[in-house]
Scaffold this motif. Sequence first.
Motif, PDB file in Angstrom:
ATOM      1  N   ALA A  39       0.829  -1.202   0.000  1.00 47.38           N
ATOM      2  CA  ALA A  39       0.000   0.000   0.000  1.00 47.38           C
ATOM      3  C   ALA A  39       0.866   1.255   0.000  1.00 47.38           C
ATOM      4  N   TYR A  40       1.970   1.217   0.747  1.00 50.86           N
ATOM      5  CA  TYR A  40       2.896   2.363   0.789  1.00 50.86           C
ATOM      6  C   TYR A  40       3.422   2.677  -0.615  1.00 50.86           C
ATOM      7  N   TRP A  41       3.879   1.652  -1.317  1.00 48.66           N
ATOM      8  CA  TRP A  41       4.478   1.882  -2.628  1.00 48.66           C
ATOM      9  C   TRP A  41       3.437   2.220  -3.684  1.00 48.66           C
ATOM     10  N   ILE A  42       2.213   1.763  -3.512  1.00 49.37           N
ATOM     11  CA  ILE A  42       1.131   2.205  -4.387  1.00 49.37           C
ATOM     12  C   ILE A  42       0.900   3.699  -4.181  1.00 49.37           C
ATOM     13  N   GLY A  43       0.938   4.132  -2.916  1.00 50.33           N
ATOM     14  CA  GLY A  43       0.811   5.554  -2.628  1.00 50.33           C
ATOM     15  C   GLY A  43       1.975   6.358  -3.192  1.00 50.33           C
ATOM     16  N   ARG A  44       3.161   5.788  -3.184  1.00 56.52           N
ATOM     17  CA  ARG A  44       4.355   6.476  -3.683  1.00 56.52           C
ATOM     18  C   ARG A  44       4.342   6.600  -5.206  1.00 56.52           C
ATOM     19  N   GLY A  45       3.749   5.606  -5.881  1.00 54.43           N
ATOM     20  CA  GLY A  45       3.725   5.615  -7.344  1.00 54.43           C
ATOM     21  C   GLY A  45       2.818   6.694  -7.903  1.00 54.43           C
ATOM     22  N   LEU A  85      -1.163   4.555   2.408  1.00 52.91           N
ATOM     23  CA  LEU A  85      -1.128   5.293   1.145  1.00 52.91           C
ATOM     24  C   LEU A  85      -0.602   6.709   1.368  1.00 52.91           C
ATOM     25  N   SER A  86      -1.056   7.351   2.435  1.00 49.90           N
ATOM     26  CA  SER A  86      -0.629   8.722   2.735  1.00 49.90           C
ATOM     27  C   SER A  86       0.865   8.785   3.022  1.00 49.90           C
ATOM     28  N   CYS A  87       1.367   7.800   3.769  1.00 49.37           N
ATOM     29  CA  CYS A  87       2.806   7.767   4.054  1.00 49.37           C
ATOM     30  C   CYS A  87       3.595   7.633   2.759  1.00 49.37           C
ATOM     31  N   GLY A  88       3.133   6.776   1.873  1.00 51.00           N
ATOM     32  CA  GLY A  88       3.829   6.592   0.600  1.00 51.00           C
ATOM     33  C   GLY A  88       3.743   7.796  -0.302  1.00 51.00           C
ATOM     34  N   ALA A  89       2.665   8.573  -0.168  1.00 47.87           N
ATOM     35  CA  ALA A  89       2.468   9.728  -1.043  1.00 47.87           C
ATOM     36  C   ALA A  89       3.367  10.902  -0.671  1.00 47.87           C
TER      37      ALA A  89
END
Length: 230
Positions: free
Chosen positions: A82-88, A136-140
Amino acid sequence: MTLAAIAAAASIVETFTRIADDAATYGYWAVLLVVAGDGVFPALPGETAIVAAAVLAAEGSLSLGLVILAGAAGAIAGDSTAYWIGRGGGGPIKRTVTRIAGAERLAAAERMVRRQGPALVFTGRFLPGIRIAINLSCGAGQMGYGRFLLFDALGATLWSAQAALLGYFAGKAFADQLWVAFVVAFAVTGIVAAFVTVKERKRVRAERAAAEAERRAVDAPPQGGGGGTV
């Protein structure tokens, strides 16, 4: 006892017997994969998988320590996804997961992560409704991955251990009636989840109200008048 009640009881026994058989058959890999999937698609029964495996650990079919390890590893894998989905960037996967998380939860999660950061990541595993929005927010851009991974791993291990211990002690208490152990463990899990869900919704509403108040304060005209020139 009516025939309907007898049929319902038989259905419950059959259902939980089937859960026990599946958990015993697929074991640790089932726990890891279901929990990992739960990190992106919350409809999957991640915590239930750990509880079911731990009930079996109580009667010797599985190892409690390995159940906890499998649950923690799956949680870290799912949260990291989920983190990396948010980062992408954009794309159908991110749009789908964002819809699952919900726009209101994402907005609340962004505000909460900015204020609480690591503490929220640590406790996020215990917040099934808003957990994916936090990750998601952390990754974004709210948090670097190394820091996220550290606190997520700590929270995931604690979360997996508490779910496993619940199932384990239920299994010990009802060793002669395994299906009863499943019923008791899942009932306790459901009650706790319902309580947490109510608290989460209140928190999300509070964050939305705070955000609206801030916007109104920014948009409001300045108070007081200036003096005229002489």
